[in-house]
Design a protein around this motif. Structure first.
Motif, PDB file in Angstrom:
ATOM      1  N   VAL A 105       0.873  -1.178   0.000  1.00 48.94           N
ATOM      2  CA  VAL A 105       0.000   0.000   0.000  1.00 48.94           C
ATOM      3  C   VAL A 105       0.900   1.215   0.000  1.00 48.94           C
ATOM      4  CG1 VAL A 105      -1.726   1.318   1.273  1.00 48.94           C
ATOM      5  CG2 VAL A 105      -1.869  -1.186   1.220  1.00 48.94           C
ATOM      6  N   VAL A 106       0.679   2.101  -0.963  1.00 45.18           N
ATOM      7  CA  VAL A 106       1.433   3.350  -1.043  1.00 45.18           C
ATOM      8  C   VAL A 106       0.511   4.496  -0.649  1.00 45.18           C
ATOM      9  CG1 VAL A 106       3.057   2.559  -2.796  1.00 45.18           C
ATOM     10  CG2 VAL A 106       0.937   3.628  -3.503  1.00 45.18           C
ATOM     11  N   TYR A 107       1.097   5.526  -0.055  1.00 38.26           N
ATOM     12  CA  TYR A 107       0.303   6.708   0.274  1.00 38.26           C
ATOM     13  C   TYR A 107       1.169   7.953   0.223  1.00 38.26           C
ATOM     14  CZ  TYR A 107       2.225   7.111   5.029  1.00 38.26           C
ATOM     15  OH  TYR A 107       3.059   7.287   6.102  1.00 38.26           O
ATOM     16  N   CYS A 108       0.496   9.084   0.096  1.00 37.11           N
ATOM     17  CA  CYS A 108       1.122  10.396   0.198  1.00 37.11           C
ATOM     18  C   CYS A 108       0.138  11.261   0.976  1.00 37.11           C
ATOM     19  CB  CYS A 108       1.470  10.958  -1.185  1.00 37.11           C
ATOM     20  SG  CYS A 108       0.052  11.228  -2.272  1.00 37.11           S
ATOM     21  N   SER A 109       0.085  12.551   0.680  1.00 37.97           N
ATOM     22  CA  SER A 109      -0.848  13.424   1.390  1.00 37.97           C
ATOM     23  C   SER A 109      -2.292  13.062   1.078  1.00 37.97           C
ATOM     24  CB  SER A 109      -0.594  14.899   1.028  1.00 37.97           C
ATOM     25  OG  SER A 109       0.687  15.290   1.460  1.00 37.97           O
ATOM     26  N   ILE A 110      -2.627  13.019  -0.223  1.00 39.75           N
ATOM     27  CA  ILE A 110      -4.017  12.724  -0.600  1.00 39.75           C
ATOM     28  C   ILE A 110      -4.154  11.605  -1.628  1.00 39.75           C
ATOM     29  CG2 ILE A 110      -4.893  15.008   0.009  1.00 39.75           C
ATOM     30  CD1 ILE A 110      -4.882  15.678  -2.983  1.00 39.75           C
ATOM     31  N   GLY A 111      -3.065  11.188  -2.257  1.00 40.29           N
ATOM     32  CA  GLY A 111      -3.137  10.057  -3.171  1.00 40.29           C
ATOM     33  C   GLY A 111      -2.710  10.321  -4.600  1.00 40.29           C
ATOM     34  N   ILE A 112      -2.124  11.471  -4.868  1.00 41.16           N
ATOM     35  CA  ILE A 112      -1.689  11.775  -6.242  1.00 41.16           C
ATOM     36  C   ILE A 112      -0.240  11.325  -6.461  1.00 41.16           C
ATOM     37  CG2 ILE A 112      -1.278  13.609  -7.936  1.00 41.16           C
ATOM     38  CD1 ILE A 112      -3.673  15.105  -6.636  1.00 41.16           C
ATOM     39  N   ARG A 113       0.659  11.762  -5.609  1.00 40.93           N
ATOM     40  CA  ARG A 113       2.061  11.343  -5.745  1.00 40.93           C
ATOM     41  C   ARG A 113       2.182   9.832  -5.584  1.00 40.93           C
ATOM     42  NH1 ARG A 113       4.985  15.196  -1.462  1.00 40.93           N
ATOM     43  NH2 ARG A 113       2.956  15.000  -0.469  1.00 40.93           N
ATOM     44  N   SER A 114       1.416   9.276  -4.665  1.00 35.12           N
ATOM     45  CA  SER A 114       1.512   7.835  -4.418  1.00 35.12           C
ATOM     46  C   SER A 114       1.089   7.020  -5.633  1.00 35.12           C
ATOM     47  CB  SER A 114       0.692   7.437  -3.189  1.00 35.12           C
ATOM     48  OG  SER A 114      -0.620   7.910  -3.258  1.00 35.12           O
ATOM     49  N   GLU A 115       0.126   7.520  -6.410  1.00 39.16           N
ATOM     50  CA  GLU A 115      -0.246   6.782  -7.616  1.00 39.16           C
ATOM     51  C   GLU A 115       0.926   6.730  -8.598  1.00 39.16           C
ATOM     52  OE1 GLU A 115      -3.987   6.455 -10.532  1.00 39.16           O
ATOM     53  OE2 GLU A 115      -2.678   8.155 -10.949  1.00 39.16           O
ATOM     54  N   THR A 116       1.661   7.811  -8.712  1.00 36.42           N
ATOM     55  CA  THR A 116       2.819   7.845  -9.609  1.00 36.42           C
ATOM     56  C   THR A 116       3.853   6.794  -9.195  1.00 36.42           C
ATOM     57  OG1 THR A 116       2.490  10.203 -10.036  1.00 36.42           O
ATOM     58  CG2 THR A 116       4.684   9.305 -10.498  1.00 36.42           C
ATOM     59  N   ILE A 117       4.139   6.732  -7.904  1.00 38.04           N
ATOM     60  CA  ILE A 117       5.114   5.751  -7.412  1.00 38.04           C
ATOM     61  C   ILE A 117       4.572   4.331  -7.585  1.00 38.04           C
ATOM     62  CG2 ILE A 117       6.360   4.915  -5.378  1.00 38.04           C
ATOM     63  CD1 ILE A 117       7.409   7.637  -6.616  1.00 38.04           C
ATOM     64  N   ALA A 118       3.294   4.139  -7.287  1.00 42.46           N
ATOM     65  CA  ALA A 118       2.684   2.808  -7.442  1.00 42.46           C
ATOM     66  C   ALA A 118       2.756   2.342  -8.891  1.00 42.46           C
ATOM     67  CB  ALA A 118       1.234   2.834  -6.965  1.00 42.46           C
ATOM     68  N   TYR A 119       2.552   3.252  -9.830  1.00 40.79           N
ATOM     69  CA  TYR A 119       2.618   2.887 -11.242  1.00 40.79           C
ATOM     70  C   TYR A 119       4.036   2.455 -11.637  1.00 40.79           C
ATOM     71  CZ  TYR A 119       1.762   2.800 -16.217  1.00 40.79           C
ATOM     72  OH  TYR A 119       1.651   2.395 -17.526  1.00 40.79           O
ATOM     73  N   LYS A 120       5.045   3.114 -11.073  1.00 43.62           N
ATOM     74  CA  LYS A 120       6.430   2.697 -11.324  1.00 43.62           C
ATOM     75  C   LYS A 120       6.659   1.279 -10.811  1.00 43.62           C
ATOM     76  CE  LYS A 120       8.476   7.292 -11.322  1.00 43.62           C
ATOM     77  NZ  LYS A 120       9.483   8.188 -10.750  1.00 43.62           N
ATOM     78  N   LEU A 121       6.105   0.986  -9.641  1.00 41.67           N
ATOM     79  CA  LEU A 121       6.222  -0.369  -9.094  1.00 41.67           C
ATOM     80  C   LEU A 121       5.513  -1.378  -9.986  1.00 41.67           C
ATOM     81  CD1 LEU A 121       5.605   0.487  -5.335  1.00 41.67           C
ATOM     82  CD2 LEU A 121       7.762  -0.290  -6.342  1.00 41.67           C
ATOM     83  N   LYS A 122       4.336  -1.013 -10.448  1.00 39.69           N
ATOM     84  CA  LYS A 122       3.565  -1.902 -11.329  1.00 39.69           C
ATOM     85  C   LYS A 122       4.336  -2.190 -12.619  1.00 39.69           C
ATOM     86  CE  LYS A 122      -0.888  -2.249 -13.694  1.00 39.69           C
ATOM     87  NZ  LYS A 122      -2.199  -1.606 -13.911  1.00 39.69           N
ATOM     88  N   LYS A 123       4.920  -1.152 -13.214  1.00 38.90           N
ATOM     89  CA  LYS A 123       5.695  -1.334 -14.441  1.00 38.90           C
ATOM     90  C   LYS A 123       6.909  -2.224 -14.207  1.00 38.90           C
ATOM     91  CE  LYS A 123       6.744   2.207 -16.891  1.00 38.90           C
ATOM     92  NZ  LYS A 123       7.096   3.536 -17.405  1.00 38.90           N
ATOM     93  N   ASP A 124       7.402  -2.255 -12.972  1.00 41.66           N
ATOM     94  CA  ASP A 124       8.554  -3.080 -12.637  1.00 41.66           C
ATOM     95  C   ASP A 124       8.154  -4.514 -12.278  1.00 41.66           C
ATOM     96  OD1 ASP A 124      11.452  -3.213 -12.251  1.00 41.66           O
ATOM     97  OD2 ASP A 124      10.978  -3.494 -10.123  1.00 41.66           O
ATOM     98  N   GLY A 125       6.862  -4.814 -12.327  1.00 43.57           N
ATOM     99  CA  GLY A 125       6.428  -6.185 -12.098  1.00 43.57           C
ATOM    100  C   GLY A 125       5.723  -6.449 -10.783  1.00 43.57           C
ATOM    101  N   TYR A 126       5.631  -5.452  -9.917  1.00 46.13           N
ATOM    102  CA  TYR A 126       4.881  -5.651  -8.673  1.00 46.13           C
ATOM    103  C   TYR A 126       3.407  -5.756  -9.032  1.00 46.13           C
ATOM    104  CZ  TYR A 126       9.114  -4.758  -6.061  1.00 46.13           C
ATOM    105  OH  TYR A 126      10.398  -4.856  -5.561  1.00 46.13           O
ATOM    106  N   SER A 127       2.742  -6.759  -8.460  1.00 41.94           N
ATOM    107  CA  SER A 127       1.395  -7.083  -8.936  1.00 41.94           C
ATOM    108  C   SER A 127       0.277  -6.926  -7.913  1.00 41.94           C
ATOM    109  CB  SER A 127       1.385  -8.532  -9.436  1.00 41.94           C
ATOM    110  OG  SER A 127       1.751  -9.410  -8.375  1.00 41.94           O
ATOM    111  N   ASN A 128       0.618  -6.539  -6.698  1.00 43.31           N
ATOM    112  CA  ASN A 128      -0.390  -6.465  -5.639  1.00 43.31           C
ATOM    113  C   ASN A 128      -0.272  -5.116  -4.919  1.00 43.31           C
ATOM    114  OD1 ASN A 128      -2.465  -7.376  -4.029  1.00 43.31           O
ATOM    115  ND2 ASN A 128      -1.202  -8.772  -2.819  1.00 43.31           N
TER     116      ASN A 128
END
Length: 163
Positions: free
Chosen positions: A93-116
């Motif tokens: 689970v990623v988080y930031c202040s409200i959820g915008i920056r965290s989506e960017t980081i989560a997408y990087k993780l997803k592109k790297d193969g993280y699936s959950n």
């Protein structure tokens, strides 16, 4: 580039073009490539996940979720995450202040193969607004939240705001 994009978002908010609700703001700036998890679901005792704080260190030091690992936004390092979390099926689970920056980081993780991977809906602001505990750099419970900018304080209630 990501700093410029985020600065533009803050400037738009400062000039009164902000969204009417948190939901509107997230719809406008997030792609929904990463599913949300609610603060209530994350707070449930049986929810087992690695929690990553994607805010900057000065924000994290003021307050963060218990056991959250600071990974930052501007200096996010995917190689460090791969060493820290080698199992790419691990629930994150990623988080930031409200959820915008965290989506960017989560997408990087997803592109790297993280699936959950999940993005905490409303971030630490929504977490605290719902009465859940946050901790400072000494791991002591606090009522302070770093709001990133004065414009974003409107998304917080019942807390001591820090800039």
């Amino acid at each position: 580039m990501k700093q410029l994009k985020f600065l533009i978002l803050v400037l738009i908010s400062a000039f009164g073009f902000s969204q009417n609700s948190l939901s509107d703001l997230l719809k406008k700036h997030n792609t929904k490539n990463i599913p949300y998890i609610s603060v209530q679901e994350l707070a449930m005792p049986n929810t087992d996940a690695i929690i990553l704080d994607t805010r900057e260190l000065n924000e994290y030091n003021v307050s963060h979720l218990k056991n959250a690992i600071h990974v930052g936004y501007n200096d996010f390092n995917l190689k460090k995450i791969e060493k820290l979390i080698p199992n790419k099926a691990e629930k994150i689970v990623v988080y930031c202040s409200i959820g915008i920056r965290s989506e960017t980081i989560a997408y990087k993780l997803k592109k790297d193969g993280y699936s959950n991977i999940f993005n905490l809906y409303g971030g630490i602001f929504e977490w605290k607004n719902n009465g859940f505990a946050v901790y400072n750099s000494n791991e002591k419970q606090t009522d302070e939240i770093h709001t990133f900018s004065k414009e974003w304080r409107k998304w917080l209630t019942k807390v001591k705001i820090v800039y």
